[in-house]
Design an enzyme around this catalytic site. Structure first.
Site, PDB file in Angstrom:
ATOM      1  N   MET B   1       1.018  -1.283   0.071  1.00  0.00           N
ATOM      2  CA  MET B   1       0.023  -0.069  -0.143  1.00  0.00           C
ATOM      3  C   MET B   1       0.904   1.296  -0.013  1.00  0.00           C
ATOM      4  O   MET B   1       1.977   1.233   0.630  1.00  0.00           O
ATOM      5  CB  MET B   1      -0.759  -0.102   1.250  1.00  0.00           C
ATOM      6  CG  MET B   1      -1.953   1.072   1.331  1.00  0.00           C
ATOM      7  SD  MET B   1      -3.286   0.673   2.223  1.00  0.00           S
ATOM      8  CE  MET B   1      -2.856   1.008   3.707  1.00  0.00           C
ATOM      9  N   CYS B   2       0.495   2.224  -0.844  1.00  0.00           N
ATOM     10  CA  CYS B   2       1.087   3.518  -0.731  1.00  0.00           C
ATOM     11  C   CYS B   2       0.037   4.569  -0.730  1.00  0.00           C
ATOM     12  O   CYS B   2      -0.965   4.282  -1.069  1.00  0.00           O
ATOM     13  CB  CYS B   2       2.107   3.659  -1.885  1.00  0.00           C
ATOM     14  SG  CYS B   2       3.376   2.539  -1.969  1.00  0.00           S
ATOM     15  N   GLY B   3       0.398   5.676  -0.653  1.00  0.00           N
ATOM     16  CA  GLY B   3      -0.294   6.872  -0.755  1.00  0.00           C
ATOM     17  C   GLY B   3       0.376   7.816  -1.867  1.00  0.00           C
ATOM     18  O   GLY B   3       1.340   8.291  -1.759  1.00  0.00           O
ATOM     19  N   ARG B  32      -1.473   5.366   4.803  1.00  0.00           N
ATOM     20  CA  ARG B  32      -1.003   4.501   3.971  1.00  0.00           C
ATOM     21  C   ARG B  32       0.384   4.061   3.572  1.00  0.00           C
ATOM     22  O   ARG B  32       0.635   3.491   2.769  1.00  0.00           O
ATOM     23  CB  ARG B  32      -1.629   5.189   2.389  1.00  0.00           C
ATOM     24  CG  ARG B  32      -3.119   5.278   2.444  1.00  0.00           C
ATOM     25  CD  ARG B  32      -3.589   5.745   1.205  1.00  0.00           C
ATOM     26  NE  ARG B  32      -3.473   4.666   0.183  1.00  0.00           N
ATOM     27  CZ  ARG B  32      -4.326   3.627   0.059  1.00  0.00           C
ATOM     28  NH1 ARG B  32      -5.529   3.677   0.420  1.00  0.00           N
ATOM     29  NH2 ARG B  32      -4.128   2.624  -0.887  1.00  0.00           N
ATOM     30  N   THR B 148       3.684   8.563  -0.108  1.00  0.00           N
ATOM     31  CA  THR B 148       3.742   8.255   1.005  1.00  0.00           C
ATOM     32  C   THR B 148       4.014   6.666   0.794  1.00  0.00           C
ATOM     33  O   THR B 148       3.200   5.903   0.121  1.00  0.00           O
ATOM     34  CB  THR B 148       2.999   8.209   2.209  1.00  0.00           C
ATOM     35  OG1 THR B 148       1.476   7.789   1.794  1.00  0.00           O
ATOM     36  CG2 THR B 148       2.770   9.726   2.517  1.00  0.00           C
TER      37      THR B 148
END
Lengths: 236, 299
Positions: B1-3, B32, B148
């Site tokens: 997961m990333c933002g 995230r 992020t």
């Protein structure tokens, strides 16, 4: 009595704890600002009106409650809903109504990909269109779409039924168009009435829809079990 | 997961607030990706001058001396700005040549970006700390991208953090993972792109850089990317005077877009957008799979 909770002041935990401790009544949630897990896990006939857009898993696992969102919803709206009503005025993104066992989910706008994935008895009514792979592995319940369905609708579907008024980009594996019988039309009428979609473009006649369901060639279907399948759908 | 967040200003009214608004968006995406963060900010720039942002990974590097050596190499003036472990070299010389010379000749630095409009900062650690250390909130400009990271495919390191830039003013942030990046990296290297990491997302940035450098438009490059990139992705892409979004055909990585007369914002989740000015009047939609979205400033 109406209780107002402002999420720019109160924490999400405070809101949900309050909802879980309440037997009945009406709550208004202000400033949701896309927060996740709003009104998750309700087990009583409380009504919650959310003024604005919500994040992931809004009204997840709902049992008996009514949750209305004036806005859009993130991933997993009403995920694993057991009963009650969840309604949003805007659009929902991925996996709306996923794995739901019962109750009614009404999305007045569009739903994104995988709407009703693995649904197990919930009814979902979408005023607009649904994204690709909706009703993927759907086991029981009804998905009603007033607009179009994107590609691979009903892939690997079990005994759920899918009603689409608009165009279907493509059907997924083992999903076929089926004959619309009077009991299907009754189900559809009941759901359209229960969904109480705003008049105008969203008013629809059951006869405008086409029905899609399982060809029963992919999963291990035995005609001896047909009564069990019908029971799961809650009608003879 | 990333933002992911991206903010593209269509009119000048929020130019002074670009950094502050981007920092607010980045803050909402901390959960995230708490490992590391990065951001790229574009301003109107100067068509005569290229800025090269570098990360100094070896404390013994003398940045002033590096600037002087670069100046001698380019035969053009090079100025230096230092921001913590980053440095920005600015020159009237050839930016692409400067980037390559730094990569080939200076060990102990990573070249993060080059271009006439872009500066780029990244680091491991809490995204809010990264934003404050490099003073995101006070930055002005036309568009910004931030990321992020929750590392899945490679270690938590600064050079595995996004955004990635390998071509002039061409910046990419990515949520997802690519599966054909090794082969593609080799093919792009044969065509003159140079890479500094083993990261899959850097290859996607390099792919776009190559397409744009060889005359394609951003829309054309992203349409080709749908065929040439294999894997999961939601991309936000910054280019000179422009901004674009692309999602793979499966679209399991989230994205939401909001647009007003003054700005376009994109993020992994709505909560990053919820506090932007006039958001209540924004058109909000989920970008469709396999569809190229792009915006550009009239130049």
């Amino acid at each position: 009595m109406t209780t107002s909770i402002d999420l720019s002041q109160a924490t999400l935990r405070e809101l949900n704890k309050r909802l879980h401790e309440t037997e009945e009544g009406h709550f208004v949630v202000r400033n949701p600002r896309g927060a996740h897990a709003i009104a998750v896990g309700m087990t009583t006939p409380v009504t919650v009106d959310v003024e604005g857009s919500v994040g992931y898993f809004c009204a997840g696992m709902n049992m008996a409650g009514t949750v209305r969102v004036d806005g859009n919803a993130g991933t997993g709206l009403a995920e694993n809903i057991m009963s009650g009503l969840v309604r949003i005025t805007g659009n929902a993104t991925m996996s709306a109504g996923a794995t739901g066992h019962g109750g009614l989910v009404v999305i007045e706008g569009n739903a994104g990909a995988r709407c009703g994935i693995s649904m197990k008895g919930v009814d979902i009514v979408v005023g607009g269109s649904v994204g690709h792979m909706s009703a993927f592995m759907a086991q029981a319940g009804n998905l009603v779409v007033l607009g179009d369905a994107d590609r691979d609708l009903g892939d690997s579907i079990y005994e759920a039924e899918v009603f689409v008024r608009g165009k279907v980009a493509s059907l997924g594996s083992d999903c076929v168009e089926k004959e619309m019988t009077p009991p299907h039309l009754d189900t559809l009428s009941r759901l359209l009435e229960a969904a109480a979609l705003p008049a105008g473009t969203m008013s629809a006649e059951p006869s405008d829809f086409r029905l899609y369901g399982s060809a029963r060639e992919l999963y291990n279907f035995h005609v001896d079990d047909v009564d069990a399948a019908a029971a799961a759908k809650g009608r003879p | 997961m990333c933002g992911i967040v991206g903010l593209f200003l269509k009119t000048p009214i929020y130019h002074e607030e670009l950094g502050r608004l981007t920092a607010v968006m980045l803050h909402e995406m901390r959960e995230r990706g708490p490992d590391s963060a990065g951001f790229a900010v574009y301003d109107q720039g100067d068509s005569e001058r290229t800025r090269i942002t570098v990360l100094v990974t070896d404390d013994s590097i003398n940045r002033r001396q590096t600037a002087d050596e670069l100046e001698a190499e380019l035969g053009a003036e090079v100025t230096l700005r230092e921001i913590h472990d980053h440095a920005v070299f600015e020159t009237t010389g050839d930016g692409r040549a400067a980037r390559q010379w730094l990569i080939d000749n200076v060990t102990g630095i990573d070249v993060l970006s080059y271009g006439q409009q872009i500066e780029l900062y990244k680091s491991v650690g809490d995204p809010d700390l990264v934003a404050s250390r490099y003073d995101l909130a006070s930055r002005r400009g036309t568009h910004a991208m931030a990321h992020t990271r929750m590392a899945t495919e490679s270690a938590v390191t600064t050079n595995g953090s996004h955004p990635f830039v390998t071509g002039a003013d061409t910046c990419l942030v990515h949520n997802g993972s690519l599966s054909n990046h090794n082969q593609l990296r080799e093919r792009l290297a044969q065509r003159g792109e140079s890479f500094q990491t083993e990261n899959d997302s850097e290859v996607a940035a390099g792919y776009l850089a190559w397409k744009l450098r060889t005359g394609d438009t951003i829309d054309g490059a992203l349409t080709s990317a749908l065929t040439d990139l294999d894997g999961f992705y939601t991309f936000a892409i910054g280019v000179k005077n422009g901004f674009a979004i692309l999602r793979d055909p499966i679209a399991c990585k989230p994205a939401v877009v909001a647009e007003t007369d003054d700005w376009v914002a994109m993020s992994s989740e709505f909560r990053a957008i919820a506090q932007l000015p006039d958001v209540s009047h924004a058109e909000i939609f989920e970008p469709e799979p396999s569809r190229v979205y792009s915006w550009s400033l009239a130049s």
